[in-house]
Structures are given as structure tokens and as C-alpha cells.
Write a protein that holds these residues in place. Sequence first.
Motif, mmCIF file in Angstrom:
data_model
loop_
_atom_site.group_PDB
_atom_site.id
_atom_site.type_symbol
_atom_site.label_atom_id
_atom_site.label_comp_id
_atom_site.label_asym_id
_atom_site.label_seq_id
_atom_site.Cartn_x
_atom_site.Cartn_y
_atom_site.Cartn_z
ATOM 1 N N VAL A 283 12.166 73.052 63.458
ATOM 2 C CA VAL A 283 10.922 74.031 63.160
ATOM 3 C C VAL A 283 10.089 74.426 61.721
ATOM 4 O O VAL A 283 9.192 74.812 61.198
ATOM 5 N N GLY A 284 11.125 73.572 60.645
ATOM 6 C CA GLY A 284 10.525 73.505 59.945
ATOM 7 C C GLY A 284 9.208 71.736 59.680
ATOM 8 O O GLY A 284 7.969 72.868 59.598
ATOM 9 N N VAL A 285 9.166 71.444 60.724
ATOM 10 C CA VAL A 285 7.990 70.484 60.976
ATOM 11 C C VAL A 285 6.945 71.610 61.583
ATOM 12 O O VAL A 285 5.756 71.190 60.925
ATOM 13 N N GLY A 286 6.772 72.364 62.023
ATOM 14 C CA GLY A 286 5.822 73.307 62.788
ATOM 15 C C GLY A 286 5.779 74.384 61.329
ATOM 16 O O GLY A 286 4.907 75.161 61.420
ATOM 17 N N ALA A 287 6.012 74.503 60.599
ATOM 18 C CA ALA A 287 5.974 75.823 59.637
ATOM 19 C C ALA A 287 5.843 75.067 58.229
ATOM 20 O O ALA A 287 5.316 76.317 57.694
ATOM 21 N N GLY A 288 5.784 74.272 57.867
ATOM 22 C CA GLY A 288 5.158 73.471 56.738
ATOM 23 C C GLY A 288 3.964 74.361 56.043
ATOM 24 O O GLY A 288 3.237 73.406 57.576
ATOM 25 N N GLY A 289 3.133 73.734 55.039
ATOM 26 C CA GLY A 289 1.923 73.625 54.879
ATOM 27 C C GLY A 289 1.793 72.584 53.618
ATOM 28 O O GLY A 289 -0.090 72.027 53.827
ATOM 29 N N ARG A 290 2.494 71.106 53.476
ATOM 30 C CA ARG A 290 2.412 71.157 52.752
ATOM 31 C C ARG A 290 2.895 69.142 53.312
ATOM 32 O O ARG A 290 3.856 69.586 53.771
ATOM 33 N N MET A 291 1.620 68.256 52.988
ATOM 34 C CA MET A 291 2.462 66.853 53.542
ATOM 35 C C MET A 291 4.157 67.330 52.835
ATOM 36 O O MET A 291 5.187 66.295 53.428
#
Length: 413
Positions: free
Chosen positions: A87-95
Motif C-alpha cells: 500500500v505504501g508503494v501505491g500511496a506515496g508521492g515522492r521518490m
Amino acid sequence: MTDVLRRGRASLAFSFFAQGAAFALLVTRIPAIQDRYGVSDALLPAFLAAVPVLAGVGSVTTEQLVKRVRPSVLLRWSQPVVLLALVGVGAGGRMAELAVALAVFGLAVGALDASMNMLGVSLQRAYRRSIMLSFHAAYSLGGIVGASLAWAGAHWHLALWVSYLPVVAVLLPAALAGSRWYVDGDAAAPVPEAGEGEDEKQGQEQRQKLVFKLLLPLCLVMSFAYIGDSTVSNWSAKYLQDVLGSSEQLATVPYNVYMVTTLLARSLGDLGVRRFGAVAVVRLGALVAALGFAVVAGAPGAWAGMLGFTLVGLGLCVLVPQTFAAAGRLFPGVSDAAVARLNIFNYVGFLVGSPLVGGLGDAWSYRGAMLVPMVLVLLTLVYARSFAPREDRYGGRYERPRTADVGRGSNGV
């Protein structure tokens, strides 16, 4: 006792299923992940390589942790971490957020893969018959479901977190609920005979010294199998489209067919092991996989190439589960340590396979590059005797379950 083992087997199979789904959801949406975070083509390989490298670190760490903590405990808590990291992979916004999520995913996957196979090996010993392929069949089924859900998310142009969150919301509580029935092997372990515990303790140090030398053939087979697997995963679509002239739509079919054939072969594979033995099944699998790569290399068209990749799937899929099972039989007193070390070569094969085939394809030809995994898979025949069941002193083909073997971490702790 039987009910305990059956519940343990079902709950572990669900863990394999959930992991297959989670991994498929990640790898099949790599282009979308790249677009979301603006990862360049030059930087993408570094991100992709970091996951198996960290997974190897997680597997090594697991080898040490199981000396103090049951594998079931590690599995119970590593699986939710994997799902939340997805979920963290899909929800983040920065590299930077992507890097952290993938790092957590990789470390947790290493612990998860190792502990799942530890429990599978100890359960197989408790059952005293081959059941290891059934767990990996559940993984293949999860991969098919995850890839299908990923296709649906891409088809409907859903945001990554929208695709991931509902799946995790279902799998995570189900995995936690099922984890109460994990069986390390205690339920099936008979009371040790007089003097058996003392003998086991005296032999422990000697087996630990031997483990690296005797485990090497199985480590090589694991690497060869994953080199072949990564070749299909990463290059089948490109090979069909660029070399065999298929359409873009048809080029997506081989991997799906590959997953379906692994499911079918693994579902039936345990019956083959029980009837003909692990050595015969491994040899047949290696020959079929090598034949598949030969067909791919010489294919005149796309449909022949698809047939070749199908044969590869049928052959390769039996090698990995039987390699873990063989490690458990070869090192009954330190099976968890053996499985953890063997699991590292899963990631070694994955790291080596894709760049090896790609580099040879660019420098030479992709048809010629397909012969390399063919030769490596054929080398499995040299090490097939390592898969032979040990005849134990109780007269059975599988070692008698003992507290030190299938109890608290199979390390006598």
C-alpha cells in the motif's frame, strides 16, 4: 492431531496465496509505479535490484532469528508488513517514499519467503509425504489472481493505491486470523526416545559445519531455476514481439500461460513425487524445461514460442518446491537454517537471470541467449541425486518428526 495439521496446512497455503497475489500486484504494475514517481529508465533497474538484494538480507536475518523465535511468529508479523508496504508503494508521492516502501517490502519479503518455506518443510515432515508443491501451487494461484486484479486496475485507469488498498484490506485480516493455526511441528512431534535429545545435541555442531558444503548443489539448482523463471518473467513478451513478430496483445499471453501451467503442474506434482520419487520428478522437470527453452530458441513463429514457454513453466515449477523439501530432508536437525540459506539463492537467480539474458541478447542474439538458461537447467540433472530421500533409522522415506526437527524453529531451541 490430524485437525491441527490440516488447519496448519490450510492456513499456510493461504499465506502462500496472499504472498503470490501481493508480489504479482507489485511487479505487474511497475510501469505505473515508474510513471507515478517519475523514475527514469536509467534509475529503474536500481530500484528493481534493491528489492531482491534486501530480500536476501531479510532471509539471512531470519536464519538468526529462528534460533530464538518460532518461524510461525516471524511469518505472522512479516506478512502484514509486506502487505502494508505494498500500500505504501501505491500511496506515496515522492521518490524517497518509494525507496522506503520498497526497502521495507524487500526486507519483509525475505523473512516471509524463508519462514513460509520453513513451515512448509516441517509440515511435510509431519505428514511424512510430499505436500510442498501444493503450497507453491497456492502461490501460483495467488499470482494469477494478483495479475488479473492488476490488469483490471490498469484497464480502468485506477490509481495504484485504489488498486492495492481493497486487496490488502481483505488479505491482511484474513492472514492474521489464519496465523493462529500455523504449525511449527510441535503438534505432530512424538516424545523423544531416551537419549535421543542428547544425541541430537551432540550432532548439532557437526551438521552446522557440514551444511554449507552439502547444501551447495541445492543452492545451484535454486539459482538455475530462478534464472529460468526470471527469463520468462522479464523477456517472454519482448521475445515474442521483437524476435517472433507477434502482436503486442499476443505478447502478453505467455506469462499468463506460464502461471497457469505452474499452477496445474504444482497441483499434481505431489502425487508424482509420492509415486515416482523426488529425483525422478526433478529430472523430468529439468528435461521438460530445457526442451521448452530449446523450442523457444528455434521457434519459427509466435505460437511455437508460446508452446516453448508453456513447456518451460511445466518443467521449472517443480524444481523450487522440491529444492526446499530436499534441504529439509538433508538437514533434519537444522532445517530452518538450511531453508534460510537456500532461500538466498532465489534472489541470486533473479538478480543474475534478467541482466544475463538481456546482455547476451543485445550483444549476440535473443535466440542464442535462450540457450543459456537451457544449459543451466540441464545442469540440474547432475545434482538430481541430492533430492533423494534419506532412509532414516526408523525405516521410512521421510525422517521421523522429532521435537528438535519440527518444533521450535527446527534448530533444537
